[in-house]
Motif scaffolding. Structure first.
Motif, mmCIF file in Angstrom:
data_model
loop_
_atom_site.group_PDB
_atom_site.id
_atom_site.type_symbol
_atom_site.label_atom_id
_atom_site.label_comp_id
_atom_site.label_asym_id
_atom_site.label_seq_id
_atom_site.Cartn_x
_atom_site.Cartn_y
_atom_site.Cartn_z
ATOM 1 N N VAL A 121 0.950 -1.200 -0.121
ATOM 2 C CA VAL A 121 0.042 0.138 0.106
ATOM 3 C C VAL A 121 0.890 0.991 -0.040
ATOM 4 O O VAL A 121 1.674 1.439 0.887
ATOM 5 N N THR A 122 0.725 2.020 -0.859
ATOM 6 C CA THR A 122 1.644 3.182 -1.126
ATOM 7 C C THR A 122 1.110 4.625 -0.238
ATOM 8 O O THR A 122 1.762 5.638 -0.337
ATOM 9 N N GLY A 123 -0.030 4.466 0.209
ATOM 10 C CA GLY A 123 -0.608 5.652 0.841
ATOM 11 C C GLY A 123 -0.918 5.358 2.249
ATOM 12 O O GLY A 123 -0.846 4.181 2.656
ATOM 13 N N GLU A 124 -1.742 6.241 2.913
ATOM 14 C CA GLU A 124 -2.399 6.073 4.222
ATOM 15 C C GLU A 124 -3.434 5.012 4.159
ATOM 16 O O GLU A 124 -4.612 5.246 3.345
ATOM 17 N N PRO A 125 -3.398 3.825 4.499
ATOM 18 C CA PRO A 125 -4.475 2.710 4.358
ATOM 19 C C PRO A 125 -5.792 3.183 4.777
ATOM 20 O O PRO A 125 -5.895 3.787 5.738
ATOM 21 N N GLN A 126 -6.659 2.832 3.895
ATOM 22 C CA GLN A 126 -8.230 3.276 4.313
ATOM 23 C C GLN A 126 -8.942 2.139 4.102
ATOM 24 O O GLN A 126 -8.888 1.456 2.820
ATOM 25 N N LYS A 127 -9.704 1.575 5.253
ATOM 26 C CA LYS A 127 -10.547 0.641 5.045
ATOM 27 C C LYS A 127 -10.161 -0.499 4.345
ATOM 28 O O LYS A 127 -11.046 -1.137 3.456
ATOM 29 N N LEU A 128 -9.263 -1.092 4.940
ATOM 30 C CA LEU A 128 -8.571 -2.548 4.417
ATOM 31 C C LEU A 128 -8.802 -3.594 5.318
ATOM 32 O O LEU A 128 -8.436 -4.735 4.986
ATOM 33 N N GLY A 129 -9.809 -3.275 6.322
ATOM 34 C CA GLY A 129 -10.082 -4.525 7.486
ATOM 35 C C GLY A 129 -10.550 -5.526 6.828
ATOM 36 O O GLY A 129 -10.278 -6.620 7.511
ATOM 37 N N PHE A 130 -11.414 -5.559 5.887
ATOM 38 C CA PHE A 130 -12.013 -6.518 5.181
ATOM 39 C C PHE A 130 -10.744 -7.666 4.727
ATOM 40 O O PHE A 130 -11.384 -8.789 4.622
ATOM 41 N N LEU A 131 -9.957 -7.423 4.234
ATOM 42 C CA LEU A 131 -8.978 -8.107 3.775
ATOM 43 C C LEU A 131 -8.600 -9.198 4.964
ATOM 44 O O LEU A 131 -8.028 -10.230 4.400
ATOM 45 N N ARG A 142 2.984 -1.452 4.444
ATOM 46 C CA ARG A 142 2.592 -0.067 4.101
ATOM 47 C C ARG A 142 4.093 0.357 3.522
ATOM 48 O O ARG A 142 4.830 0.360 4.450
ATOM 49 N N ALA A 143 3.923 0.914 2.512
ATOM 50 C CA ALA A 143 5.300 1.607 1.860
ATOM 51 C C ALA A 143 5.309 3.192 2.443
ATOM 52 O O ALA A 143 4.802 3.927 2.002
ATOM 53 N N GLU A 144 5.781 3.363 3.638
ATOM 54 C CA GLU A 144 6.105 4.763 4.092
ATOM 55 C C GLU A 144 7.231 5.206 4.359
ATOM 56 O O GLU A 144 8.239 4.649 4.340
ATOM 57 N N GLY A 145 7.383 6.465 4.116
ATOM 58 C CA GLY A 145 8.854 7.180 4.413
ATOM 59 C C GLY A 145 9.754 6.655 3.508
ATOM 60 O O GLY A 145 9.517 6.369 2.400
ATOM 61 N N ALA A 146 10.936 7.045 3.820
ATOM 62 C CA ALA A 146 12.119 6.869 2.857
ATOM 63 C C ALA A 146 12.310 5.451 2.422
ATOM 64 O O ALA A 146 12.509 4.965 1.328
ATOM 65 N N LYS A 147 12.096 4.456 3.495
ATOM 66 C CA LYS A 147 12.233 2.995 3.265
ATOM 67 C C LYS A 147 11.113 2.703 2.386
ATOM 68 O O LYS A 147 11.547 1.790 1.457
ATOM 69 N N GLY A 148 9.924 3.069 2.501
ATOM 70 C CA GLY A 148 8.836 2.668 1.408
ATOM 71 C C GLY A 148 9.021 3.000 -0.030
ATOM 72 O O GLY A 148 9.105 2.516 -0.770
ATOM 73 N N LYS A 149 9.730 4.185 -0.037
ATOM 74 C CA LYS A 149 10.000 4.770 -1.322
ATOM 75 C C LYS A 149 11.272 4.110 -2.097
ATOM 76 O O LYS A 149 11.028 3.831 -3.272
ATOM 77 N N ARG A 150 12.391 3.537 -1.266
ATOM 78 C CA ARG A 150 13.163 2.851 -1.713
ATOM 79 C C ARG A 150 12.695 1.433 -2.254
ATOM 80 O O ARG A 150 13.134 0.866 -3.275
ATOM 81 N N PHE A 151 11.917 0.951 -1.500
ATOM 82 C CA PHE A 151 11.443 -0.545 -1.825
ATOM 83 C C PHE A 151 10.618 -0.226 -3.110
ATOM 84 O O PHE A 151 10.509 -1.011 -4.022
ATOM 85 N N ILE A 152 9.464 0.481 -3.206
ATOM 86 C CA ILE A 152 8.752 1.026 -4.338
ATOM 87 C C ILE A 152 9.547 1.131 -5.746
ATOM 88 O O ILE A 152 9.416 0.758 -6.872
ATOM 89 N N HIS A 153 10.597 1.865 -5.395
ATOM 90 C CA HIS A 153 11.298 2.593 -6.600
ATOM 91 C C HIS A 153 11.840 1.170 -7.315
ATOM 92 O O HIS A 153 11.972 1.143 -8.587
ATOM 93 N N GLN A 154 12.332 0.261 -6.630
ATOM 94 C CA GLN A 154 12.931 -0.945 -7.337
ATOM 95 C C GLN A 154 11.987 -1.550 -8.304
ATOM 96 O O GLN A 154 12.495 -2.048 -9.298
ATOM 97 N N PHE A 155 10.806 -1.582 -8.056
ATOM 98 C CA PHE A 155 9.717 -1.884 -8.840
ATOM 99 C C PHE A 155 9.403 -1.131 -10.211
ATOM 100 O O PHE A 155 9.253 -1.747 -11.141
#
Length: 203
Positions: A121-131, A142-155
């Motif tokens: 999830v690339t943003g603030e999670p909203q209503k994902l409890g159903f999963l 959750r891809a948050e902060g600098a760590k999240g950006k680094r992880f997502i950038h690889q893809f």
């Protein structure tokens, strides 16, 4: 006292041979995909977009949304992983993609243990409890902060990648190998996955 006969092979050679039993099948699969075009096997046999060369992914300790803890450093090791990257809210397209990957995994039968699923999830999670109830085998981070950006950038290094809305296939050594549109054809992805399971001799 009788002396034990010396081994015909040095210890290091025996250890290398043992390691090869586990590592070689994965290397063969990776080599096959890296040389797929040279060997005359291209888009006519692969449904997904082939990422050449494969990208070695580096895990970031992203927090789990369902449950406690974070993504472990060896998460990709030992299994093929279907990764979906989406926004803060799981839209109808998101639900359809997650449903497709779930059904594909279930359809593998005994090989289900060789495949896992990850929703980033690339943003603030909203209503994902159903999963949590509908999809208990799905890992959600959750891809948050600098760590999240680094992880997502690889893809997004992949030639056809864009922000969100993609399904990615990662091999058991953590290499990003293929990508698919969110509106994936389940039969096409299943065919690719079964072929990879066969080539790598994991199944």
């Amino acid at each position: 006292m009788n002396k034990r006969p010396a081994s015909a092979f040095p210890t290091w050679a025996i250890l290398v041979a043992i390691a090869g039993v586990f590592v070689l099948p994965i290397l063969i699969a990776a080599l096959w995909y890296m040389n797929v075009n040279q060997w005359g096997v291209g888009r006519t046999t692969n449904y997904g977009h082939l990422i050449t060369p494969p990208i070695q992914l580096h895990i970031e300790p992203l927090p789990l949304i369902v449950g406690h803890g974070h993504l472990m450093s060896r998460y990709f090791r030992g299994r093929w992983t279907l990764v979906y990257i989406g926004g803060s809210k799981c839209t109808p397209d998101c639900r359809a993609a997650l449903y497709a990957t779930r059904q594909i995994r279930l359809a593998l039968g005994e090989d289900i243990r060789h495949v896992q699923r990850l929703y980033v999830v690339t943003g603030e999670p909203q209503k994902l409890g159903f999963l949590e109830d509908e999809d208990p085998d799905l890992t959600i981070v959750r891809a948050e902060g600098a760590k999240g950006k680094r992880f997502i950038h690889q893809f997004f290094k992949a030639a056809d990648a864009h922000l969100g809305g993609r399904i990615y296939l990662v091999d058991p050594q953590g290499h990003l190998m293929m990508s698919y549109p969110a509106a994936v054809n389940p039969h096409g992805l299943m065919r690719d996955l079964k072929r990879l399971l066969t080539v790598s001799e994991i199944s």
